[in-house]
Design a protein around this motif. Sequence first.
Motif, PDB file in Angstrom:
ATOM      1  N   HIS A   3      50.577  99.013  69.781  1.00 38.70           N
ATOM      2  CA  HIS A   3      50.978 100.346  70.233  1.00 38.70           C
ATOM      3  C   HIS A   3      52.078 100.960  69.372  1.00 38.70           C
ATOM      4  CE1 HIS A   3      49.231  98.411  73.856  1.00 38.70           C
ATOM      5  NE2 HIS A   3      48.740  99.610  74.056  1.00 38.70           N
ATOM      6  N   TRP A   4      52.293 102.238  69.648  1.00 36.42           N
ATOM      7  CA  TRP A   4      53.351 102.956  68.964  1.00 36.42           C
ATOM      8  C   TRP A   4      54.699 102.718  69.638  1.00 36.42           C
ATOM      9  CZ3 TRP A   4      51.113 108.564  69.925  1.00 36.42           C
ATOM     10  CH2 TRP A   4      50.987 108.780  71.293  1.00 36.42           C
ATOM     11  N   THR A   5      55.744 103.199  68.995  1.00 40.50           N
ATOM     12  CA  THR A   5      57.090 103.140  69.543  1.00 40.50           C
ATOM     13  C   THR A   5      57.354 104.409  70.359  1.00 40.50           C
ATOM     14  OG1 THR A   5      58.011 104.257  67.603  1.00 40.50           O
ATOM     15  CG2 THR A   5      57.888 101.837  67.536  1.00 40.50           C
ATOM     16  N   PRO A   6      58.406 104.415  71.175  1.00 37.84           N
ATOM     17  CA  PRO A   6      58.787 105.666  71.835  1.00 37.84           C
ATOM     18  C   PRO A   6      59.064 106.792  70.834  1.00 37.84           C
ATOM     19  CG  PRO A   6      59.901 103.821  72.868  1.00 37.84           C
ATOM     20  CD  PRO A   6      59.217 103.281  71.648  1.00 37.84           C
ATOM     21  N   GLU A   7      59.562 106.437  69.647  1.00 33.15           N
ATOM     22  CA  GLU A   7      59.791 107.460  68.621  1.00 33.15           C
ATOM     23  C   GLU A   7      58.468 108.037  68.128  1.00 33.15           C
ATOM     24  OE1 GLU A   7      63.238 104.523  68.363  1.00 33.15           O
ATOM     25  OE2 GLU A   7      61.063 104.440  68.648  1.00 33.15           O
TER      26      GLU A   7
ATOM     27  N   GLN B 188      63.565 100.751  72.118  1.00 34.94           N
ATOM     28  CA  GLN B 188      64.461 101.644  72.847  1.00 34.94           C
ATOM     29  C   GLN B 188      63.732 102.175  74.077  1.00 34.94           C
ATOM     30  OE1 GLN B 188      66.140 104.817  70.554  1.00 34.94           O
ATOM     31  NE2 GLN B 188      67.455 103.475  69.352  1.00 34.94           N
ATOM     32  N   GLN B 189      64.029 101.601  75.232  1.00 31.81           N
ATOM     33  CA  GLN B 189      63.367 102.018  76.469  1.00 31.81           C
ATOM     34  C   GLN B 189      63.924 103.373  76.905  1.00 31.81           C
ATOM     35  OE1 GLN B 189      60.907  99.962  78.309  1.00 31.81           O
ATOM     36  NE2 GLN B 189      60.548 102.098  78.849  1.00 31.81           N
ATOM     37  N   ARG B 190      63.027 104.338  77.057  1.00 32.43           N
ATOM     38  CA  ARG B 190      63.445 105.700  77.399  1.00 32.43           C
ATOM     39  C   ARG B 190      62.860 106.137  78.732  1.00 32.43           C
ATOM     40  NH1 ARG B 190      62.634 108.822  71.532  1.00 32.43           N
ATOM     41  NH2 ARG B 190      64.117 107.544  70.359  1.00 32.43           N
ATOM     42  N   GLU B 191      63.562 107.041  79.379  1.00 38.09           N
ATOM     43  CA  GLU B 191      63.084 107.660  80.609  1.00 38.09           C
ATOM     44  C   GLU B 191      63.375 109.153  80.553  1.00 38.09           C
ATOM     45  OE1 GLU B 191      64.806 105.780  84.008  1.00 38.09           O
ATOM     46  OE2 GLU B 191      63.734 103.880  83.708  1.00 38.09           O
ATOM     47  N   THR B 192      62.467 109.930  81.117  1.00 39.92           N
ATOM     48  CA  THR B 192      62.596 111.388  81.119  1.00 39.92           C
ATOM     49  C   THR B 192      62.648 111.885  82.555  1.00 39.92           C
ATOM     50  OG1 THR B 192      61.384 111.570  79.023  1.00 39.92           O
ATOM     51  CG2 THR B 192      61.534 113.554  80.380  1.00 39.92           C
TER      52      THR B 192
ATOM     53  N   ALA C  65      49.640 105.474  79.364  1.00 40.07           N
ATOM     54  CA  ALA C  65      49.875 104.930  80.700  1.00 40.07           C
ATOM     55  C   ALA C  65      51.093 104.027  80.761  1.00 40.07           C
ATOM     56  CB  ALA C  65      48.635 104.167  81.170  1.00 40.07           C
ATOM     57  N   ASN C  66      51.363 103.284  79.677  1.00 43.17           N
ATOM     58  CA  ASN C  66      52.448 102.305  79.695  1.00 43.17           C
ATOM     59  C   ASN C  66      53.801 103.011  79.580  1.00 43.17           C
ATOM     60  OD1 ASN C  66      54.306 100.185  79.118  1.00 43.17           O
ATOM     61  ND2 ASN C  66      52.632  98.942  78.323  1.00 43.17           N
ATOM     62  N   PRO C  67      54.687 102.826  80.551  1.00 41.44           N
ATOM     63  CA  PRO C  67      55.993 103.514  80.504  1.00 41.44           C
ATOM     64  C   PRO C  67      56.881 103.051  79.364  1.00 41.44           C
ATOM     65  CG  PRO C  67      55.943 101.922  82.308  1.00 41.44           C
ATOM     66  CD  PRO C  67      54.545 102.005  81.775  1.00 41.44           C
TER      67      PRO C  67
ATOM     68  N   ASN D 164      56.853 105.936  76.927  1.00 41.67           N
ATOM     69  CA  ASN D 164      57.357 107.212  77.456  1.00 41.67           C
ATOM     70  C   ASN D 164      56.650 108.427  76.849  1.00 41.67           C
ATOM     71  OD1 ASN D 164      59.178 108.581  79.261  1.00 41.67           O
ATOM     72  ND2 ASN D 164      60.359 109.251  77.471  1.00 41.67           N
ATOM     73  N   PHE D 165      55.338 108.307  76.600  1.00 40.31           N
ATOM     74  CA  PHE D 165      54.618 109.431  76.014  1.00 40.31           C
ATOM     75  C   PHE D 165      54.528 110.600  76.993  1.00 40.31           C
ATOM     76  CE2 PHE D 165      50.334 111.303  74.694  1.00 40.31           C
ATOM     77  CZ  PHE D 165      50.893 112.073  73.689  1.00 40.31           C
ATOM     78  N   ALA D 166      54.247 110.299  78.261  1.00 37.03           N
ATOM     79  CA  ALA D 166      54.174 111.370  79.256  1.00 37.03           C
ATOM     80  C   ALA D 166      55.514 112.093  79.376  1.00 37.03           C
ATOM     81  CB  ALA D 166      53.746 110.806  80.608  1.00 37.03           C
TER      82      ALA D 166
END
Length: 377
Positions: free
Chosen positions: A192-196, A257-261, A288-290, A293-295
């Motif tokens: 998978h990709w990174t949050p960045e 880097q775990q992110r939340e929006t 889907a995977n948090p 943080n794509f959503a």
Amino acid sequence: MSRTFKTLHVALFIAIMLLTSLIALAKLGGYRAPKHPDLLDGELTRNFEHYYDEQFPLKQAGINLWAALEYLAFGEGRAGLVIGEDGWLYSDEEFDPVANGQRQMRDNLALIRGVQRQLEERNVHLLLAIIPAKTRLYPEHTGAHHPSAQQDSLYPRFHSAVREAGIAAPDLLGPLQAGKQQAPMFLRTDTHWTPEGAEVTARALAEVVRSAVQLRGEPQEFVTETVETRDHEGDLTSFLPLAPLFESLLPRADRLQQRETHSAQDGGGDLFGDSDLPVALVGTSYSANPNWNFAGALRQSLKRDLANHAEEGQGPLVPMLKYLQSDELKNDPPQLVIWEFPERYLPMNSDFTEFDPQWLASLKGNGEQQKLAASSR
């Protein structure tokens, strides 16, 4: 590899198997079968397997030892893994040609066109987010391994086919290539990709949306925060069963880097309080995977809330077909559906057993397969 080395390799394997077999036979002396076992339901087999797992401590050691030998001597892991350079791991799905891939590609393209027609009938726009393969974005780490001709041509053919069909699908490879100069766009040890990488993709999609669709509702401000930075054990490391004995041989862990929006107005309240959501997201574990943080990144870039209908482990087609039959789409259709679709899934088969074959055939439509096949060439 020399004949001598091959001989030593086989001899070592035989020695390991002989030693572990002798230990296993010695342990069998203590086995006691249950009284009056039911032979028809497999009770005796399960009981013996449980005893074997408990009393044979060298089982895991044997797995670790053989995995270490394969890794050090041949640079290989279990089937499904391609080991690159500099600690980079790849899925072999991005390298190997898919059996009957051309036919399956035609079927999947016809389904994609059918999805577009279904959404058009409900006045819903479709934006196809074709995610480039990790090998396409990071070919410099694949070493001596190279994707097949089928895989190498997949991304441009996919774009050409959907463009001919009138489906909006922006090129995401360019923004990701530019983004990797500042931060990793994909994880070294994960598919998978990174949050960045998810954030760069979200900004590129939002730019396309703003130029084409006036989303209903007032713009909302969303805030993304890094909640923790931690080691991440990539899903591809499961193809290297080296732990616990040879865990030090594994590529170093990725730093995630775990992110939340959350909404800037409510400071992190319920994002789904408003039922009239103008955007729906459908896709795979990339959405889907948090962890990625794509959503959340899409919410911040679009300045709109959205409903996330992505699913893990189903590929991109099955979640979309479920969404087409959902009450959410029937009763509260959005203005825009963003369909996240990794390129490697285009020639792959999907499990459609839960869907009516006649409905699937009608979704493909008469003549659509031939039309899309011609455009994909």
